[in-house]
Design an enzyme around this catalytic site. Sequence first.
Site, PDB file in Angstrom:
ATOM      1  N   HIS A 365      41.624  55.093  78.484  1.00  0.00           N
ATOM      2  CA  HIS A 365      41.636  54.487  77.147  1.00  0.00           C
ATOM      3  C   HIS A 365      42.502  53.249  77.033  1.00  0.00           C
ATOM      4  O   HIS A 365      42.694  52.742  75.924  1.00  0.00           O
ATOM      5  CB  HIS A 365      42.141  55.485  76.111  1.00  0.00           C
ATOM      6  N   LYS A 552      46.471  49.886  61.867  1.00  0.00           N
ATOM      7  CA  LYS A 552      46.435  50.432  63.233  1.00  0.00           C
ATOM      8  C   LYS A 552      47.877  50.645  63.674  1.00  0.00           C
ATOM      9  O   LYS A 552      48.806  50.213  62.989  1.00  0.00           O
ATOM     10  CB  LYS A 552      45.712  49.488  64.176  1.00  0.00           C
ATOM     11  N   ARG A 553      48.069  51.305  64.822  1.00  0.00           N
ATOM     12  CA  ARG A 553      49.423  51.426  65.379  1.00  0.00           C
ATOM     13  C   ARG A 553      50.039  50.037  65.516  1.00  0.00           C
ATOM     14  O   ARG A 553      49.324  49.052  65.717  1.00  0.00           O
ATOM     15  CB  ARG A 553      49.339  52.026  66.787  1.00  0.00           C
ATOM     16  N   LYS A 558      48.552  44.125  69.706  1.00  0.00           N
ATOM     17  CA  LYS A 558      47.638  44.147  68.552  1.00  0.00           C
ATOM     18  C   LYS A 558      47.936  42.988  67.593  1.00  0.00           C
ATOM     19  O   LYS A 558      47.185  42.706  66.680  1.00  0.00           O
ATOM     20  CB  LYS A 558      47.735  45.490  67.825  1.00  0.00           C
ATOM     21  N   THR A 660      38.738  51.198  67.154  1.00  0.00           N
ATOM     22  CA  THR A 660      37.736  51.940  66.385  1.00  0.00           C
ATOM     23  C   THR A 660      37.850  51.626  64.895  1.00  0.00           C
ATOM     24  O   THR A 660      36.887  51.854  64.154  1.00  0.00           O
ATOM     25  CB  THR A 660      37.860  53.468  66.600  1.00  0.00           C
ATOM     26  N   LYS A 664      34.923  51.387  61.851  1.00  0.00           N
ATOM     27  CA  LYS A 664      34.975  52.050  60.542  1.00  0.00           C
ATOM     28  C   LYS A 664      34.889  50.996  59.434  1.00  0.00           C
ATOM     29  O   LYS A 664      34.301  51.222  58.379  1.00  0.00           O
ATOM     30  CB  LYS A 664      36.276  52.848  60.407  1.00  0.00           C
TER      31      LYS A 664
HETATM   32  O1  CBF Z   1      39.543  54.990  72.981  1.00  0.00           O
HETATM   33  C1  CBF Z   1      40.136  55.257  71.777  1.00  0.00           C
HETATM   34  C2  CBF Z   1      41.275  54.284  71.510  1.00  0.00           C
HETATM   35  O2  CBF Z   1      42.350  54.640  72.364  1.00  0.00           O
HETATM   36  C3  CBF Z   1      43.521  53.842  72.185  1.00  0.00           C
HETATM   37  O3  CBF Z   1      43.967  53.965  70.864  1.00  0.00           O
HETATM   38  C4  CBF Z   1      44.622  54.402  73.100  1.00  0.00           C
HETATM   39  O4  CBF Z   1      45.451  55.117  72.644  1.00  0.00           O
HETATM   40  N1  CBF Z   1      44.640  54.135  74.349  1.00  0.00           N
HETATM   41  C5  CBF Z   1      43.186  52.379  72.481  1.00  0.00           C
HETATM   42  O5  CBF Z   1      44.321  51.582  72.274  1.00  0.00           O
HETATM   43  C6  CBF Z   1      42.027  51.908  71.611  1.00  0.00           C
HETATM   44  O6  CBF Z   1      41.629  50.616  71.994  1.00  0.00           O
HETATM   45  C7  CBF Z   1      40.842  52.846  71.750  1.00  0.00           C
HETATM   46  O7  CBF Z   1      39.864  52.507  70.818  1.00  0.00           O
END
Ligand code: CBF
Length: 815
Positions: A365, A552-553, A558, A660, A664
């Site tokens: 991820h 987002k985080r 980001k 994601t 949304k």
């Molecule tokens: O794949 C789901 C999401 O995972 C993350 O949040 C992560 O924790 N590694 C990524 O940063 C996102 O880009 C991704 O959509």
Amino acid sequence: MVIFRSGMARDKIFKDTQDFKEQYRALCVSVLGREFDKCTDKERYSMLARLIAAKSRAIEAECHPKEAKKVYYFSLEFLLGPLLDNYLLNYGLRDLVADGIDEMGSSLDTLIKQEVDPGLGNGGLGRLAACFLDSMAHEGMAGFGNGMRYRYGLFRQEIEDGRQVECTDNWLEGGFPWESRKDGSSVTVRFGGEVVRHQDETGRFWFTQEGGECVRAVPYDVPIVGYGGKTVNKLRLWSAEPCEEDFDLDAFNAGDYARANKFRSDVEAISTILYPNDAGEHGRILRLKQEYLFVSAGLQSILRTYEHEHGHDWDHFADHVCIHTNDTHPAMCGPELMRLLVDVYGLDFDQAFKIASASISYTNHTVMPEALEKWPIETFRHLLPRLYMFIEEVDRRYRENLMREEVNADLLASTAILWDGQVRMANLSIIFSHSVNGVSDLHTSILEQTVLRDFYRLRPQIFNNKTNGVCHRRFLAQANPPYAKLITDAIGTRWLDDATELERLIPFEKDAGFLDAMEAAKKADKERLAAYIEETTQLQVDTNTIFDVQVKRFHAYKRQLLNVFKILDLYNRMLDDPTFKPAPTTFIFSGKAAQSYVLAKEVIRLINSVADVINNDARIEGRLKIAFVPNFAVSNAQLIYPATEISEQISVAGAEASGTSNMKLMMNAALTLGTYDGSNVEISQLVGEKNIKIFGLRAQEVEDLYASGSYFAWNQVNSDPGRLGRIVSMLTDGSLAGLSGNFESIRDYLMAGNDHDLVLKDFYSYVDAWEELTAFYADRHAWNAAALHNTAKAGFFSSDRTIREYMHDIWKIES
Ligand code: CBF
């Protein structure tokens, strides 16, 4: 609004409103010993959830034949969000229940508001796992979650003097009515101690791990209701408890209660909190224990079920069982499955490896190096001595095979599991997997070409892409009632089942009446959010302004910082030039920064400090406003997404695996302002360039720029002291210090750190793009048509599609 399809399972649950009311009242009396009328709203919510959970468990028990192939999705996070409203929607029971509760003198909406967000996840990865559970049930497959039951969530975020303050997220305080504890399915997990070799008279030998710390892993099951209500799966969450024999009765009787109970708190710590602070050694060990506990307990439980259903037919294990590992946190699944098969079930090493690698698959991820976990070998071996033996042997054989193929030494260095005194969890995951996937086209190609290049060279056939998706029923149908109604009135209800039906909205892009109604729905959503913002922050926002959202985080890549720089630039230019009038906009931020991530926390403080200056400056006549919504969670996200008009997806290209919130938000008719990163690329290809605004360097350009060594942050600043240089100065010259001081560390990150995330580099292209996009907003008709086009093309980003691809390509299950 009636929003369900025919043939749903609701009739099996309650015959009619009367039946529902009788069952509900009876439950209140039997559990609480009180009539419904005498119960508090919290109790009423809790009883309603228990009633729906009990019905769901009954459906679950009969859902899948034993021959059905089962997928177990191992994830340390499941960011479920509130369940009641979602399950009523999935059962098609919302209206029946709402009517019943009205007749009982209360309201469903009041009860829904009592539900708290379960503290079982944090970011995109955890929410993706929750969407996948929903979609697996929707697809009718036997797909089960396996995770941890944390006593406390990450933290509840409050803002004080602009700073993030982390408070305990005691989400279980009022109980979790959806779960049911399964003592009979508890298993034992052991840490530490030593490995003992045994041999019998025939020469046969075996190993046991003895001594150390014995932990009882107790499962709690949560039903997962698929849309249509025909399939109910479950999410199994493990809690760590002491094994009773460890209780020190002598110490207790001698009055040394602390010693007698020490074993209890040490063990319970394992499932106390999501993401123990990993700044210290203790936190890191706790994290490793969490990872092992949920892996070992989950696999023991899977093997019990398998034995019960298929006996010892191990050769066909992988035909019946898929174990999917979400990121590297469950990386120990491979060696632990081998350990159990060898030590408990008596299989030999080769057979066990074959079974493990045929059943395990892995999703990556992120490309962030800090997220590719590594553990010092000494810590690992000390904590998990028997497991380590399997890892060491798999690694030894892996190296031996590679040497036989005469590959070069670099390949060994990058792909071996054990290297430089460390256990590399990503390598462990890949070596045990028959499938490795990324989460967007761009991310997968970056994995193949850079991060995991050597693995790709060795086994290209196991690599594949599965672009993420989100549950459109939760994030559109449930979150956005006015828009969902409009859609349903236009194209019927089939889109709930099959999100590609949303394409049927395309003809309405030319329908002025529809576009006006859409604008009215957006306005209602904005008003709902404005009320929430006022309630939580006391800030009043104007719903006639554009709602521009980044939620987002918080992470440097980001680039929330880039967004703040843009706002400061607009502000400065307005002050300098009274004729400069940017589009009236409310900038909305929300998200948490990890507890130990100092820079991210400073960016939160910066946003709030800039808000303090701009929101209170009468000279700009309210044209720009900033709102920071505290404690981002699924529940408030469901208020924010529908109200959004501009979706900020501005990560430095190549850094965001997928994202994601972009999906949304587009679903909810927001236009993306983004870089060509993660799944923005696919959004852009689907909606076409006139319905999205892309800016900034592309991933390849970013890589080339880094590689060239020719980028100097100071050049950016010096070349425009009036705009960019001025903003950088403001960080430390006191202009933003009113709330809680200057921002030296952010300035250092930019200048001493040579602008690692290219905030300064992408700045102008970003501001220009924002201005062009907001100018377009003035043409309401064209904007609404573009916004509708985003919804119409969002079907591809339903997690139903993603899950079908996993089923077909990875798990080999036909719908
Ligand atoms: O794949 C789901 C999401 O995972 C993350 O949040 C992560 O924790 N590694 C990524 O940063 C996102 O880009 C991704 O959509």
